[in-house]
Enzyme design. Sequence first.
Site, PDB file in Angstrom:
ATOM      1  N   GLY B  80       0.848  -1.285   0.198  1.00  0.00           N
ATOM      2  CA  GLY B  80       0.160   0.007  -0.112  1.00  0.00           C
ATOM      3  C   GLY B  80       0.673   1.260  -0.139  1.00  0.00           C
ATOM      4  N   ASN B 161      -7.521   4.600   8.988  1.00  0.00           N
ATOM      5  CA  ASN B 161      -7.164   3.318   9.303  1.00  0.00           C
ATOM      6  C   ASN B 161      -7.293   3.142  11.066  1.00  0.00           C
ATOM      7  OD1 ASN B 161      -5.254   5.306   9.025  1.00  0.00           O
ATOM      8  ND2 ASN B 161      -3.729   4.204   9.809  1.00  0.00           N
ATOM      9  N   GLN B 189      -7.800   0.818   3.679  1.00  0.00           N
ATOM     10  CA  GLN B 189      -8.726   0.068   4.780  1.00  0.00           C
ATOM     11  C   GLN B 189      -9.979  -0.264   4.417  1.00  0.00           C
ATOM     12  OE1 GLN B 189      -7.762  -0.836   7.472  1.00  0.00           O
ATOM     13  NE2 GLN B 189      -5.695   0.020   7.670  1.00  0.00           N
ATOM     14  N   HIS B 211      -2.813  -7.674   1.865  1.00  0.00           N
ATOM     15  CA  HIS B 211      -2.680  -8.235   3.155  1.00  0.00           C
ATOM     16  C   HIS B 211      -3.692  -7.749   4.016  1.00  0.00           C
ATOM     17  CE1 HIS B 211      -0.714  -5.275   5.643  1.00  0.00           C
ATOM     18  NE2 HIS B 211      -0.154  -4.657   4.626  1.00  0.00           N
ATOM     19  N   THR B 247      10.573  -7.746 -11.867  1.00  0.00           N
ATOM     20  CA  THR B 247       9.891  -9.029 -11.615  1.00  0.00           C
ATOM     21  C   THR B 247       8.829  -9.094 -11.024  1.00  0.00           C
ATOM     22  OG1 THR B 247      11.956  -9.659 -12.615  1.00  0.00           O
ATOM     23  CG2 THR B 247      10.322 -11.521 -11.828  1.00  0.00           C
ATOM     24  N   CYS B 335       5.196   2.214  15.898  1.00  0.00           N
ATOM     25  CA  CYS B 335       6.223   2.678  15.001  1.00  0.00           C
ATOM     26  C   CYS B 335       7.193   1.422  14.846  1.00  0.00           C
ATOM     27  CB  CYS B 335       7.324   3.798  15.611  1.00  0.00           C
ATOM     28  SG  CYS B 335       8.359   3.246  16.770  1.00  0.00           S
TER      29      CYS B 335
END
Lengths: 367, 395
Positions: B80, B161, B189, B211, B247, B335
């Site tokens: 993202g 989020n 989100q 994910h 790739t 963090c």
Amino acid sequence: MAKSTMGSKKPRVLVAMSGGVDSSVAAAILQEEGFDVIGVTMQVWDYSLNNCTITEGHGTCCSSQDVDDARAVADHLKIPFYVINCEEKFKSTVIDNFIDSYLKGETPIPCVNCNTFLKFDHLISKMKELGCDYLATGHYARIEKGAEGKAVIVTSNDSWKDQTYFLFTLNPEVINSLMFPVGAWQKSELRAYAEKIGLPVARKKDSTGICFIGKSGYGGFIESHVSKRNLRPGLLRRFASGEILGDHSGIHNFTVGQRKGLGVALGFPAYVVKVNAETSTVWLGEEKDLYSSELMVRDINWLSDFTDGDMVRAKIRFAHRGAEAKLCKVAATQARLEFYESQRAITPGQAVVFYRNNQLLGGGWIC
Amino acid sequence: MANPSLSLNDTGRIYLDHNATTAPHKSVLENLSQWAYQWGNPSSIHWSGREPKALIRNARTSVAKVLNCQPLELIFTSCGSESNNLVIKGFFDANIDSARNEYITTCVEHPSVMKSFDYILKRGAVVHYVPVSRNGTLDIEFYEKHLSEKTALVSIMSANNETGSIFPITELAAKARAVGAKFHTDAVQVLGKMPINVESWGVNYATFAAHKAYSLKGTGLVYARKGEMLQSLISGGGQERGRRAGTENTLSIAAFGHIATLLSHDIEMHKNNMTRLRIEMEAEILKRISGVHFTGDGVDRLPNTSSFIVDDIDGESLLINLDMHGVSVSTGAACSSGSSEPSHVLLAMGLTRAEAQRSLRISIGWCTTSDEIAKFLEIFVEVVAQLRRLRSEMG
């Protein structure tokens, strides 16, 4: 508190892990002794602010090498591990005081404030909030039962490593909740043990100096955190005649006993003998001018009873071996210390710490 | 335990941090080795490239279908954050000679958006930040006032989020369109939480991360409407029609395509389940614990996200205690060292640092069960009570 529902009967210890070998071994010893161990590291500094000059860290935002090392040790021992955010508290209680002290012409020891306000205050709260019975650190110090069964702090078995000097501000009430597992060890044994149990930091270099000071040194740190108009330039004068020898760019660059970087050549070995913050004057003299037989101490914290006029062994800096002195009370938390023999380079801003035999009695700040 | 037919989480731990990431769907694991056998380079001319290329093509078609766009409007990236960087920096670079040099975003975006704007700001862009109110709604008046014929790009997230607040993207995009500005939404989100239709949103760009929707890490996505320019951030081969060299991650892209087909069928059901669980949970929290204040109360929120302040509590200690009891939640944004920091989103909403340090975010997932919520509530009530008791003892 989690212990009540987890059904664990083992006493639980919160271990302050710095990522160094001492606190790593402390965690390992406690685990070996059967305690339920939780590791924490205090995140005290945003390393990105220093433009990556700190050699121990990777120099990336909130991810120093030391935090990674502490986590790797916790993973190795298979104990829970958390990073506690202490950045704001560290800034307000350690960094700000450190800067103020330098601007007052003193030579501060930030490690004591870190112990006072973070390790043995903030982490004591965390210890309680996380349901732990004890807080352990990797300090070279020991806790013994004193005369009336009261817990007292005594010097470590490795006298070269002893760190009780940094512990004089402890609140006596918390001593019963503390553990210093490496205090009974010699450093060499400790390294061998770390190697034997395969700790990833077994061969890591000991940290020296102050954790947040990077390659630019003390002066550079102060200059990058203080606006230029708050620095204190002034004159260099000959002690005690007052003769003007030159000028300097700020009193924060000088400490009592300093010989290098004075910016003048006087034809004899010259030392800083005094820094006067009010006039921003730095006084230079000969080595004999550094000696003094008494000092004033403020903000004394007592860990033991004391009678006016007691003789103590006093350490005036971490590396000092200690010297016999008479303690004369001036006020509740102030005293005058009269040394049996003159001491070299008594430095305002450093701590003076008192001992009777090997017991830590208390200490205060040199005025 | 989490719903065993959907979840890889069979640890018995209660995972309520689905806005951070999700455990891959069980069927992803079942297909994994089949996709892994397609190890060839999709760009190869010989036989080894054919199957991987087909996997990527099929994935692109499935994802396009679920987002309601054309397959060639999609660019696969690595995450993202890369997607947001590609849209903002790539748009800026592609339009460097344009007379429009003003950008609009909000104070509550993801760091990958915030920092991409910092980057173009240093290179001459003018950036306006739309403030939010205490309950997380955008200052529309500010937005309208700063939209002009100088506006190049607007970037506003679909949903936050941390608080779960949903922003009115269709309406915001229409206003941008009216002045000829392009519109990007960071939709990371919303994927997997509610149906998405980029066509009806009327946006020029949208970004996603696989994910967050029960697929694998390693795949992000940019939707760039046909004809919209983007300068590739990575110089190299001509993959993704020259807009993202490198790739392709065949395995993760194939998994994402697989998830997209599930999303087409099941998203309404998941949305309804998560909404029901969240509403029940919030009602129970209010009933059983005093001094809890929901952030973004009364505004449109994601089905799965609850964010609140708990009075007289340290959020960090609360989170660690819950973790020690086997419950995973979050306080604001973590963090990279793993320590919790006061959330910039909550601070932008006007909360004090002290309030922000008492915040907790619960994000429910497809596999969360009522039993798990009940168990979480039991633990949560006990931990809050204990921490408050300690705090009053410590003074």
